[in-house]
Design an enzyme around this catalytic site. Structure first.
Site, mmCIF file in Angstrom:
data_model
loop_
_atom_site.group_PDB
_atom_site.id
_atom_site.type_symbol
_atom_site.label_atom_id
_atom_site.label_comp_id
_atom_site.label_asym_id
_atom_site.label_seq_id
_atom_site.Cartn_x
_atom_site.Cartn_y
_atom_site.Cartn_z
ATOM 1 N N LYS A 80 11.750 104.852 52.055
ATOM 2 C CA LYS A 80 13.090 105.357 51.770
ATOM 3 C C LYS A 80 13.054 105.976 50.390
ATOM 4 O O LYS A 80 12.175 105.637 49.580
ATOM 5 C CB LYS A 80 14.067 104.162 51.774
ATOM 6 C CG LYS A 80 15.502 104.522 51.927
ATOM 7 C CD LYS A 80 15.949 104.507 53.371
ATOM 8 C CE LYS A 80 17.404 104.883 53.503
ATOM 9 N NZ LYS A 80 17.865 104.932 54.880
ATOM 10 N N GLY A 179 34.830 102.061 59.145
ATOM 11 C CA GLY A 179 34.191 103.320 58.754
ATOM 12 C C GLY A 179 33.997 104.232 59.945
ATOM 13 O O GLY A 179 33.088 104.044 60.750
ATOM 14 N N GLY A 181 33.050 107.462 60.011
ATOM 15 C CA GLY A 181 32.380 108.643 59.474
ATOM 16 C C GLY A 181 31.446 109.226 60.519
ATOM 17 O O GLY A 181 31.748 109.210 61.723
HETATM 18 P P1 NAD Z 1 29.257 108.346 56.536
HETATM 19 O O1 NAD Z 1 29.284 108.403 55.045
HETATM 20 O O2 NAD Z 1 29.340 109.598 57.323
HETATM 21 O O3 NAD Z 1 30.426 107.384 57.068
HETATM 22 C C1 NAD Z 1 30.801 106.206 56.428
HETATM 23 C C2 NAD Z 1 32.305 106.091 56.555
HETATM 24 O O4 NAD Z 1 32.691 104.842 55.987
HETATM 25 C C3 NAD Z 1 33.064 107.193 55.811
HETATM 26 O O5 NAD Z 1 34.025 107.762 56.656
HETATM 27 C C4 NAD Z 1 33.680 106.453 54.634
HETATM 28 O O6 NAD Z 1 34.902 107.015 54.225
HETATM 29 C C5 NAD Z 1 33.861 105.072 55.217
HETATM 30 N N1 NAD Z 1 33.974 103.999 54.224
HETATM 31 C C6 NAD Z 1 33.387 103.892 53.017
HETATM 32 N N2 NAD Z 1 33.750 102.744 52.417
HETATM 33 C C7 NAD Z 1 34.599 102.130 53.275
HETATM 34 C C8 NAD Z 1 35.280 100.896 53.235
HETATM 35 N N3 NAD Z 1 35.217 100.086 52.198
HETATM 36 N N4 NAD Z 1 36.030 100.544 54.315
HETATM 37 C C9 NAD Z 1 36.120 101.369 55.383
HETATM 38 N N5 NAD Z 1 35.495 102.556 55.461
HETATM 39 C C10 NAD Z 1 34.738 102.930 54.424
HETATM 40 O O7 NAD Z 1 27.935 107.505 56.888
HETATM 41 P P2 NAD Z 1 27.233 107.391 58.309
HETATM 42 O O8 NAD Z 1 26.132 108.370 58.385
HETATM 43 O O9 NAD Z 1 28.272 107.341 59.386
HETATM 44 O O10 NAD Z 1 26.556 105.958 58.176
HETATM 45 C C11 NAD Z 1 27.321 104.775 58.245
HETATM 46 C C12 NAD Z 1 26.430 103.583 57.958
HETATM 47 O O11 NAD Z 1 25.382 103.529 58.926
HETATM 48 C C13 NAD Z 1 25.724 103.649 56.590
HETATM 49 O O12 NAD Z 1 25.595 102.332 56.122
HETATM 50 C C14 NAD Z 1 24.361 104.210 56.928
HETATM 51 O O13 NAD Z 1 23.375 103.801 55.989
HETATM 52 C C15 NAD Z 1 24.118 103.556 58.280
HETATM 53 N N6 NAD Z 1 23.197 104.324 59.111
HETATM 54 C C16 NAD Z 1 23.457 105.623 59.413
HETATM 55 C C17 NAD Z 1 22.574 106.329 60.212
HETATM 56 C C18 NAD Z 1 22.835 107.750 60.602
HETATM 57 O O14 NAD Z 1 22.171 108.251 61.513
HETATM 58 N N7 NAD Z 1 23.788 108.432 59.978
HETATM 59 C C19 NAD Z 1 21.414 105.699 60.693
HETATM 60 C C20 NAD Z 1 21.199 104.346 60.390
HETATM 61 C C21 NAD Z 1 22.091 103.676 59.585
#
Ligand code: NAD
Length: 354
Positions: A80, A179, A181
């Site tokens: 990472k 979340g 997102g």
């Molecule tokens: P993202 O940033 O697109 O979405 C995260 C969402 O969480 C955002 O909408 C943000 O506003 C919201 N958020 C932040 N703090 C918050 C809180 N305290 N309470 C509620 N909502 C909150 O990220 P993502 O790509 O959707 O990833 C989400 C999680 O999954 C992360 O931890 C990431 O490391 C993990 N992850 C993502 C992927 C991927 O393919 N994108 C793969 C493996 C793991």
């Protein structure tokens, strides 16, 4: 913090710190293990309180990638990288992204970069102008945004949870998503299509509004979501969301979500959840879909093979649930499964060398 001691304790192979004075890039790449192959892991852009905090994050995340790849059945190690921002909302520059690409390239393919928090497809495209070892960009065979694939993997993990509990459909289930997102919104759509009722919380109002309008979700505050009345809690925001301050408030019978490192203290929280009878689907098992997609493309798997590996998350999750009684908890069982696969890879390597 003593870096060398931390590396040794966690079993890391290589940790490199890079400063590019021209662009202002400050970054760390941590390669935890190449026992099963070269290592793909996202690049996170984040404003850390200290250098130690950045280092701890990259050490923890990279080890998680080793476990994730091993349990997903990929011939990949774990790594990472993090880029240290001067302020929380700092925008990236082309020069910084390209400097990061050159830093990645200096690993000669042992490390392959991809998206993570703060890094999008355009950033990957810029890195790719300097290295062939970045995935998740918009170019041919680059895989694009991994989030829909991650969401599908989490969905398969949830199916395993329901099956383990003797339930065969999402209709009648309430899922609370923390979340909505990139991953959360795809997960919400799939769950809605399968008849689940949704509760959501997000710090961004527009994300919450989208879920209300499109999936009929109910909204609760970000401080309420972990303890809300529901069947499944899906942490899809940040890590470290389940700890001593809120673990007793959890009413969900199942926890299954995309966020990495959901438990503040892996051993302690895993044991409490097990004792409370809450079925925890280990994060690195169920959130491997995006990695499978990008790493699989890098390794030359066909679309059908990629799809199968993501679907296999359901079976792997069920396997971990079965192993939990031997290892004390589902989270401990997942680590044991990963370590067994890594040891298998090492012994394969040694027998080839011999
Ligand atoms: P993202 O940033 O697109 O979405 C995260 C969402 O969480 C955002 O909408 C943000 O506003 C919201 N958020 C932040 N703090 C918050 C809180 N305290 N309470 C509620 N909502 C909150 O990220 P993502 O790509 O959707 O990833 C989400 C999680 O999954 C992360 O931890 C990431 O490391 C993990 N992850 C993502 C992927 C991927 O393919 N994108 C793969 C493996 C793991």
């Amino acid at each position: 913090m003593n870096l060398i001691e931390e590396m040794m304790t966690r079993g890391h192979e290589r940790v490199c710190v890079h400063h590019d004075p021209d662009s202002g890039l400050r970054a760390i790449i941590a390669v935890h293990s190449t026992a099963l192959g070269n290592a793909l892991g996202g690049t996170r852009r984040w404003h850390y309180d200290s250098y130690d905090a950045a280092l701890l994050d990259v050490l923890r995340l990279s080890r998680g990638m080793t476990y994730k790849a091993a349990c997903a059945g990929l011939d990949m190690g774990g790594a990472k990288s993090v880029i240290l921002l001067d302020s929380p909302r700092a925008e990236y520059t082309e020069a910084q992204a390209k400097a990061m690409g050159r830093f990645v390239d200096s690993f000669n393919g042992d490390y392959i970069a991809a998206e993570d928090v703060g890094v999008d497809e355009q950033f990957v495209d810029l890195m790719s102008t300097e290295t062939n070892h970045a995935m998740g960009g918009t170019g041919e065979g680059q895989g694009g945004d991994p989030s829909p694939h991650t969401a599908l993997g989490v969905f398969r993990g949830m199916q395993a949870c329901l099956r383990h509990r003797g339930i065969d459909q999402f209709a009648g289930m309430t899922v609370a998503i923390q979340g909505v997102g990139s991953v959360g919104v795809h997960l919400a759509r799939m769950l809605h299509e399968h008849g689940a009722d949704l509760i959501v919380a997000d710090i961004h109002e527009s994300s919450v509004d989208h879920a209300v309008k499109n999936f009929g979700a109910r909204v609760v505050g970000t401080d309420e979501i972990v303890g809300v009345e529901c069947d499944i809690l899906a942490p899809c925001a940040l890590g470290g969301v389940i700890g001593p301050s809120n673990i007793d408030s959890i009413k969900a019978g199942v926890i299954c979500g995309a966020a990495n490192n959901q438990l503040v203290d892996h051993d302690r929280e895993a044991t409490v959840l097990q004792e409370r009878g809450i079925l925890y689907a280990p994060d690195f098992i169920v959130n491997a879909g995006g990695l499978i997609h990008l790493a699989g493309l890098y390794l030359g798997l066909t679309p059908a093979e990629l799809q199968q590996k993501i679907d296999d998350i359901e079976g792997t999750t069920l396997n971990v649930f079965e192993l939990a009684s031997q290892h004390g908890s589902t989270a401990h069982a997942a680590v044991a499964l990963a370590e067994q696969r890594i040891a298998g890879g090492r012994s394969r390597e040694e027998s080839h060398a011999g």
